[in-house]
Every structure is written in structure tokens, then in C-alpha cells.
Design a protein around this motif. Sequence first.
Motif, PDB file in Angstrom:
ATOM      1  N   LYS A 115      -3.771   8.694 -20.637  1.00  0.00           N
ATOM      2  CA  LYS A 115      -3.747   9.666 -19.466  1.00  0.00           C
ATOM      3  C   LYS A 115      -4.154   9.196 -18.327  1.00  0.00           C
ATOM      4  O   LYS A 115      -3.773   9.500 -17.092  1.00  0.00           O
ATOM      5  CB  LYS A 115      -4.817  10.736 -19.880  1.00  0.00           C
ATOM      6  N   GLU A 116      -4.908   7.809 -18.463  1.00  0.00           N
ATOM      7  CA  GLU A 116      -5.185   6.978 -17.062  1.00  0.00           C
ATOM      8  C   GLU A 116      -3.884   6.535 -16.326  1.00  0.00           C
ATOM      9  O   GLU A 116      -4.216   6.353 -15.474  1.00  0.00           O
ATOM     10  CB  GLU A 116      -6.087   6.061 -17.263  1.00  0.00           C
ATOM     11  N   LEU A 117      -2.709   6.447 -17.092  1.00  0.00           N
ATOM     12  CA  LEU A 117      -1.417   6.237 -16.472  1.00  0.00           C
ATOM     13  C   LEU A 117      -0.636   7.183 -16.046  1.00  0.00           C
ATOM     14  O   LEU A 117       0.512   6.851 -15.518  1.00  0.00           O
ATOM     15  CB  LEU A 117      -0.796   5.021 -17.524  1.00  0.00           C
ATOM     16  N   ASP A 118      -1.141   8.379 -16.211  1.00  0.00           N
ATOM     17  CA  ASP A 118      -0.343   9.460 -15.870  1.00  0.00           C
ATOM     18  C   ASP A 118      -0.411   9.691 -14.311  1.00  0.00           C
ATOM     19  O   ASP A 118      -1.204  10.110 -13.698  1.00  0.00           O
ATOM     20  CB  ASP A 118      -0.714  10.721 -16.632  1.00  0.00           C
ATOM     21  N   VAL A 119       0.874   9.515 -13.672  1.00  0.00           N
ATOM     22  CA  VAL A 119       1.073   9.912 -12.082  1.00  0.00           C
ATOM     23  C   VAL A 119       1.946  11.064 -11.857  1.00  0.00           C
ATOM     24  O   VAL A 119       2.375  11.146 -11.021  1.00  0.00           O
ATOM     25  CB  VAL A 119       1.618   8.696 -11.563  1.00  0.00           C
ATOM     26  N   THR A 120       1.823  11.996 -13.091  1.00  0.00           N
ATOM     27  CA  THR A 120       2.738  13.143 -12.909  1.00  0.00           C
ATOM     28  C   THR A 120       2.433  14.087 -11.466  1.00  0.00           C
ATOM     29  O   THR A 120       3.436  14.325 -10.741  1.00  0.00           O
ATOM     30  CB  THR A 120       2.736  14.051 -14.052  1.00  0.00           C
ATOM     31  N   GLU A 121       1.206  14.213 -11.308  1.00  0.00           N
ATOM     32  CA  GLU A 121       0.814  14.988 -10.234  1.00  0.00           C
ATOM     33  C   GLU A 121       1.017  14.461  -8.714  1.00  0.00           C
ATOM     34  O   GLU A 121       1.520  15.102  -7.873  1.00  0.00           O
ATOM     35  CB  GLU A 121      -0.916  15.277 -10.241  1.00  0.00           C
ATOM     36  N   LYS A 122       0.832  13.167  -8.825  1.00  0.00           N
ATOM     37  CA  LYS A 122       1.187  12.396  -7.450  1.00  0.00           C
ATOM     38  C   LYS A 122       2.672  12.458  -7.291  1.00  0.00           C
ATOM     39  O   LYS A 122       3.018  12.693  -6.154  1.00  0.00           O
ATOM     40  CB  LYS A 122       0.935  10.641  -7.737  1.00  0.00           C
ATOM     41  N   VAL A 123       3.476  11.958  -8.286  1.00  0.00           N
ATOM     42  CA  VAL A 123       4.987  12.336  -8.016  1.00  0.00           C
ATOM     43  C   VAL A 123       5.333  13.947  -7.795  1.00  0.00           C
ATOM     44  O   VAL A 123       6.052  14.113  -6.882  1.00  0.00           O
ATOM     45  CB  VAL A 123       5.736  12.135  -9.184  1.00  0.00           C
ATOM     46  N   ILE A 149      11.030   8.412  -6.418  1.00  0.00           N
ATOM     47  CA  ILE A 149      10.150   7.399  -7.196  1.00  0.00           C
ATOM     48  C   ILE A 149      10.823   6.013  -6.781  1.00  0.00           C
ATOM     49  O   ILE A 149       9.764   4.984  -6.418  1.00  0.00           O
ATOM     50  CB  ILE A 149      10.469   7.710  -8.751  1.00  0.00           C
ATOM     51  N   ASP A 150      12.092   5.838  -6.522  1.00  0.00           N
ATOM     52  CA  ASP A 150      12.481   4.647  -6.002  1.00  0.00           C
ATOM     53  C   ASP A 150      11.849   4.064  -4.658  1.00  0.00           C
ATOM     54  O   ASP A 150      11.501   3.007  -4.298  1.00  0.00           O
ATOM     55  CB  ASP A 150      14.149   4.545  -6.127  1.00  0.00           C
ATOM     56  N   ARG A 151      12.039   5.382  -3.944  1.00  0.00           N
ATOM     57  CA  ARG A 151      11.634   5.145  -2.507  1.00  0.00           C
ATOM     58  C   ARG A 151       9.993   4.631  -2.398  1.00  0.00           C
ATOM     59  O   ARG A 151       9.716   3.668  -1.666  1.00  0.00           O
ATOM     60  CB  ARG A 151      11.590   6.326  -1.480  1.00  0.00           C
ATOM     61  N   TYR A 152       9.129   5.430  -3.085  1.00  0.00           N
ATOM     62  CA  TYR A 152       7.824   5.193  -3.164  1.00  0.00           C
ATOM     63  C   TYR A 152       7.369   3.784  -3.895  1.00  0.00           C
ATOM     64  O   TYR A 152       6.401   3.285  -3.602  1.00  0.00           O
ATOM     65  CB  TYR A 152       6.729   6.538  -3.651  1.00  0.00           C
ATOM     66  N   ASN A 153       8.273   3.445  -4.963  1.00  0.00           N
ATOM     67  CA  ASN A 153       7.895   2.207  -5.503  1.00  0.00           C
ATOM     68  C   ASN A 153       8.353   1.013  -4.749  1.00  0.00           C
ATOM     69  O   ASN A 153       7.863   0.075  -5.130  1.00  0.00           O
ATOM     70  CB  ASN A 153       8.788   2.213  -7.013  1.00  0.00           C
ATOM     71  N   GLN A 154       8.980   1.232  -3.754  1.00  0.00           N
ATOM     72  CA  GLN A 154       9.000   0.139  -2.655  1.00  0.00           C
ATOM     73  C   GLN A 154       7.556  -0.403  -2.092  1.00  0.00           C
ATOM     74  O   GLN A 154       7.548  -1.655  -1.707  1.00  0.00           O
ATOM     75  CB  GLN A 154      10.002   0.434  -1.716  1.00  0.00           C
ATOM     76  N   GLU A 155       6.855   0.267  -2.537  1.00  0.00           N
ATOM     77  CA  GLU A 155       5.486   0.196  -1.702  1.00  0.00           C
ATOM     78  C   GLU A 155       4.364  -0.170  -2.783  1.00  0.00           C
ATOM     79  O   GLU A 155       3.059  -0.429  -2.668  1.00  0.00           O
ATOM     80  CB  GLU A 155       4.876   1.343  -1.059  1.00  0.00           C
ATOM     81  N   LEU A 186       7.037  15.182  -4.335  1.00  0.00           N
ATOM     82  CA  LEU A 186       8.325  15.815  -4.280  1.00  0.00           C
ATOM     83  C   LEU A 186       8.230  17.223  -3.791  1.00  0.00           C
ATOM     84  O   LEU A 186       9.202  17.660  -2.522  1.00  0.00           O
ATOM     85  CB  LEU A 186       8.896  16.167  -5.661  1.00  0.00           C
ATOM     86  N   ASN A 187       7.120  18.233  -4.048  1.00  0.00           N
ATOM     87  CA  ASN A 187       7.098  19.383  -3.389  1.00  0.00           C
ATOM     88  C   ASN A 187       6.808  19.483  -2.040  1.00  0.00           C
ATOM     89  O   ASN A 187       7.425  20.167  -1.024  1.00  0.00           O
ATOM     90  CB  ASN A 187       5.933  20.143  -3.911  1.00  0.00           C
ATOM     91  N   GLU A 188       6.156  18.526  -1.472  1.00  0.00           N
ATOM     92  CA  GLU A 188       5.730  18.125  -0.098  1.00  0.00           C
ATOM     93  C   GLU A 188       7.177  17.995   0.775  1.00  0.00           C
ATOM     94  O   GLU A 188       7.290  18.580   1.810  1.00  0.00           O
ATOM     95  CB  GLU A 188       4.854  17.072   0.178  1.00  0.00           C
ATOM     96  N   GLU A 189       7.922  17.101   0.112  1.00  0.00           N
ATOM     97  CA  GLU A 189       9.113  16.731   0.886  1.00  0.00           C
ATOM     98  C   GLU A 189      10.031  18.026   0.832  1.00  0.00           C
ATOM     99  O   GLU A 189      10.837  18.209   1.893  1.00  0.00           O
ATOM    100  CB  GLU A 189       9.770  15.502   0.132  1.00  0.00           C
ATOM    101  N   HIS A 190      10.075  18.794  -0.081  1.00  0.00           N
ATOM    102  CA  HIS A 190      11.050  20.046  -0.274  1.00  0.00           C
ATOM    103  C   HIS A 190      10.730  20.920   0.727  1.00  0.00           C
ATOM    104  O   HIS A 190      11.329  21.603   1.461  1.00  0.00           O
ATOM    105  CB  HIS A 190      10.873  20.444  -1.789  1.00  0.00           C
ATOM    106  N   GLY A 235       0.601  -1.085  -0.078  1.00  0.00           N
ATOM    107  CA  GLY A 235      -0.015   0.098   0.089  1.00  0.00           C
ATOM    108  C   GLY A 235       0.753   1.443  -0.079  1.00  0.00           C
ATOM    109  O   GLY A 235       1.847   1.166   0.232  1.00  0.00           O
ATOM    110  N   GLY A 236       0.419   2.292  -0.410  1.00  0.00           N
ATOM    111  CA  GLY A 236       1.113   3.428  -0.489  1.00  0.00           C
ATOM    112  C   GLY A 236       0.432   4.633  -1.202  1.00  0.00           C
ATOM    113  O   GLY A 236      -0.804   4.631  -1.274  1.00  0.00           O
ATOM    114  N   SER A 237       1.153   5.886  -1.603  1.00  0.00           N
ATOM    115  CA  SER A 237       0.487   6.912  -2.267  1.00  0.00           C
ATOM    116  C   SER A 237      -0.034   6.502  -3.694  1.00  0.00           C
ATOM    117  O   SER A 237      -0.782   7.347  -4.190  1.00  0.00           O
ATOM    118  CB  SER A 237       1.388   8.140  -2.369  1.00  0.00           C
TER     119      SER A 237
END
Length: 214
Positions: free
Chosen positions: A176-184, A150-156, A188-192, A31-33
Amino acid sequence: MNSNTSLIWNVLLTLAVGTLFFLHFNGKKSGGSFSASDSTSLAGRRIVYVQVDSLLSKYEYFKEVRKDLENRRYKLDYELNNRGKSLENEIAFFQQKAPTMSMEQGRSVEEQLMKKQQDFVQYREREAQKLAKEELDRNEELYSQIYEYIDRYNQENEFEFVLGYSKGGGILYANKELDVTEKVLNGLNEEHRSKKKDSGDKEAPKDSTAGKKK
């Protein structure tokens, strides 16, 4: 934007287009984002993609780095321009006064001006190389942050491919259904922002009166 300032954008974009996120990940699904609906299976493979142009243009840290490097380039150009004009004025003044100088005086001043000109050229090249190296270092830092996120979140998750999509790149069509740009991007911005807040808290001076009884 001049070529030197835009180097970080061009290098990172070149790395990203077509192959930046064409990475093979392995991880335990817990499970994850990202959710199963964020990807699809193609011959047993789970695939999503990120729009590289949007990611770079909206990643807050990238914009801050680009602005900082542009300011540094502007300041360096301004300094070099002033130094160059000052040297030109000295040379023009010498040429004007040369006829009234003795041969020995003229030779001495000419040698001094030649030395100043050589020092100026060396300084200009040294500072330009330092800025170019910093641009490359910051570019590598940005790439690493995106890759590690991406590597870190892909562990989930169990994405086998996270593709980098850009118009004119190697991928001709992306659902477009496979677009995860906004999630990534949001991650990234939240971590920054979190890192900036933590950094600010550490640098903030402590209240010497805190904890004292009135």
C-alpha cells in the motif's frame, strides 16, 4: 447495466488489468506531484502502482461518459421498442382486414409492410453499430487521457514501472505504500474540472454592456 452499455467499462478494465500501466517511462527528475517516498527501488527500479477499479469508478469524466452512453442506449431501446410495436400493430391490422381485401390490394399492403420491416431492421442495426462505435471511441479517449496524464507527470520523475493493480489480476500482492491511485485520480479530476470550466467560459455569452461607461 446491459452488455452494450458496459462495454466501455469492460474494455478499459481489460486493457488496464495487469499491463495497462506496465509502461517504461524516461524523463528528467525535476520535482513534481510525486515524491521519492511514493515509490521504491527493486534491483535499481522505481515502481509504483494504481488501483484500476478505484481509478475508473472515481474518475469524474469516466462516470460522465458512462452515464451519457447509458442514456443514449436507453433512448435507442425506447425508440426501437415503440417502432417495433407500431409495426406489429400494422401487421395485426392487415391480418384482420386481409379477408375483405382484393388479391391486388392485399399484395400491395403486404409488400409495403415487408418494406417497412426491412427498413426497421436496417435502422436498428445501423443505430446499434453507431452506438457501439461511439462507445469504442470514448473508451479509447478515456484510455488516452489516463495514459497521457501519467506519461506527462512521469517526465518529472523517474518511475520505470507504473503498474495497474486489480483484484483477480496478474499482480497477487501490492504494498500500500506504493499506491499512488489518489494522486493520479486527483490530478485527472482536477484537469477534467479545469477543462469543463474553460469550455464553459468559452461558450458563455459575452455581456454586451461590459466595458461601457455609465
